[in-house]
Design a protein around this motif. Structure first.
Motif, PDB file in Angstrom:
ATOM      1  N   ILE A 113       0.814  -1.387  -0.183  1.00 46.74           N
ATOM      2  CA  ILE A 113       0.210   0.013   0.050  1.00 46.74           C
ATOM      3  C   ILE A 113       0.796   1.611  -0.111  1.00 46.74           C
ATOM      4  O   ILE A 113       2.056   1.495   0.485  1.00 46.74           O
ATOM      5  CB  ILE A 113      -1.469   0.016   1.585  1.00 46.74           C
ATOM      6  N   ARG A 126      -2.280   5.202   2.094  1.00 43.15           N
ATOM      7  CA  ARG A 126      -3.215   5.637   0.740  1.00 43.15           C
ATOM      8  C   ARG A 126      -4.477   4.622   1.375  1.00 43.15           C
ATOM      9  O   ARG A 126      -6.379   4.690   0.617  1.00 43.15           O
ATOM     10  CB  ARG A 126      -2.897   4.703  -0.348  1.00 43.15           C
ATOM     11  N   ALA A 127      -4.177   3.684   2.550  1.00 42.14           N
ATOM     12  CA  ALA A 127      -5.633   2.780   3.311  1.00 42.14           C
ATOM     13  C   ALA A 127      -4.710   2.410   4.410  1.00 42.14           C
ATOM     14  O   ALA A 127      -3.324   2.177   4.326  1.00 42.14           O
ATOM     15  CB  ALA A 127      -6.127   1.998   1.621  1.00 42.14           C
ATOM     16  N   GLU A 154      -7.495   2.226  -7.859  1.00 42.58           N
ATOM     17  CA  GLU A 154      -7.560   2.519  -6.506  1.00 42.58           C
ATOM     18  C   GLU A 154      -9.430   2.539  -6.681  1.00 42.58           C
ATOM     19  O   GLU A 154     -10.440   3.229  -7.726  1.00 42.58           O
ATOM     20  CB  GLU A 154      -6.824   4.050  -7.182  1.00 42.58           C
ATOM     21  N   PRO A 155     -10.063   2.605  -5.825  1.00 45.35           N
ATOM     22  CA  PRO A 155      -9.256   1.636  -4.980  1.00 45.35           C
ATOM     23  C   PRO A 155      -8.956  -0.080  -5.069  1.00 45.35           C
ATOM     24  O   PRO A 155     -10.159  -0.099  -6.103  1.00 45.35           O
ATOM     25  CB  PRO A 155     -10.255   1.928  -3.820  1.00 45.35           C
ATOM     26  N   SER A 169      -9.969   3.005   2.177  1.00 41.49           N
ATOM     27  CA  SER A 169      -9.453   4.109   0.628  1.00 41.49           C
ATOM     28  C   SER A 169      -9.561   5.228   2.577  1.00 41.49           C
ATOM     29  O   SER A 169     -10.066   5.627   2.854  1.00 41.49           O
ATOM     30  CB  SER A 169      -9.460   4.076  -0.139  1.00 41.49           C
ATOM     31  N   ASN A 170      -7.930   5.639   1.969  1.00 41.05           N
ATOM     32  CA  ASN A 170      -7.512   7.165   3.052  1.00 41.05           C
ATOM     33  C   ASN A 170      -7.977   8.105   2.369  1.00 41.05           C
ATOM     34  O   ASN A 170      -7.807   9.499   2.469  1.00 41.05           O
ATOM     35  CB  ASN A 170      -6.394   7.201   4.144  1.00 41.05           C
ATOM     36  N   TYR A 174     -10.820   8.963  -4.189  1.00 35.68           N
ATOM     37  CA  TYR A 174     -11.012   7.152  -4.746  1.00 35.68           C
ATOM     38  C   TYR A 174     -12.505   6.720  -3.818  1.00 35.68           C
ATOM     39  O   TYR A 174     -13.196   5.818  -4.725  1.00 35.68           O
ATOM     40  CB  TYR A 174     -10.147   6.550  -4.380  1.00 35.68           C
ATOM     41  N   LYS A 175     -13.180   7.020  -2.574  1.00 33.23           N
ATOM     42  CA  LYS A 175     -13.924   6.602  -2.436  1.00 33.23           C
ATOM     43  C   LYS A 175     -15.310   7.401  -2.278  1.00 33.23           C
ATOM     44  O   LYS A 175     -16.039   6.860  -2.972  1.00 33.23           O
ATOM     45  CB  LYS A 175     -13.874   6.874  -0.330  1.00 33.23           C
TER      46      LYS A 175
END
Length: 193
Positions: A113, A126-127, A154-155, A169-170, A174-175
């Motif tokens: 990651i 990133r996650a 991604e994600p 995902s952080n 993407y979220k």
């Protein structure tokens, strides 16, 4: 004749000047980076599954992860690049189910990651994965060879929670791009029959 001679010399000088400018301009453009990074973003689970050579479910063995340099040597991808550091974190994952690809349930793999802390270089993770949690991974094998894997879209990490597929995902973009889908566990697994 002197007028014609001057005209030829002037034309030749202008041509040489323009050729020099063109040469250096093209050299500059070819040697500079045109993009910072290419990103493929999954807007739903079907896109992620379609683009990944491997889809597994797995349980994270440790939640801390192991830092490493994600940038590989161009001549030997099993080694890290000695000049450029791209911080990454490897999480050890025990494969529970293989939905697509050639891994085997019970294999222990490492999933990279982006982000973390490596050789005084820091980048946001990133996650965030939690030890003991079960996740769905859409991954590919790394150039470093087995047991190293990474996400190619991604994600690339998901969970089935309360009848929905959610992205882990952080990274907000993407979220936000991922459309959570109402889906039972049976419906999800039926996509692989």
């Amino acid at each position: 004749m002197t007028y014609r001679y001057r005209s030829l010399v002037l034309t030749a000088l202008v041509a040489i000047f323009l050729a020099t400018v063109l040469f250096y301009g093209l050299s500059y453009m070819n040697n500079r980076t045109h993009t910072d990074q290419d990103e493929a973003i999954a807007t739903n689970i079907e896109v992620a599954i379609l683009n990944a050579p491997l889809v597994i479910t797995g349980k994270v063995i440790d939640g801390k992860g192991e830092p490493r340099n994600l940038r590989r040597d161009v001549f030997d991808p099993t080694k890290e690049n000695q000049e450029v550091v791209v911080p990454g974190t490897d999480y050890r994952v025990l494969v529970s189910k293989v939905l697509k690809g050639d891994l085997v349930a019970g294999d222990e793999i490492k999933i990279a990651i982006g982000g973390g802390n490596y050789r005084n270089e820091k980048a946001p993770l990133r996650a965030t994965l939690v030890a003991g949690e079960e996740y769905i991974f859409t991954i590919a094998q790394s150039g470093a060879g087995g047991p190293n894997y990474f996400g190619i879209i991604e994600p690339f990490i998901y969970q089935l929670k309360e009848g929905r597929i959610i992205a882990v995902s952080n990274i907000e973009k993407y979220k936000n791009a991922f459309q959570e889908t109402a889906m039972s566990e049976e419906e999800f697994y039926s996509k692989f029959k």
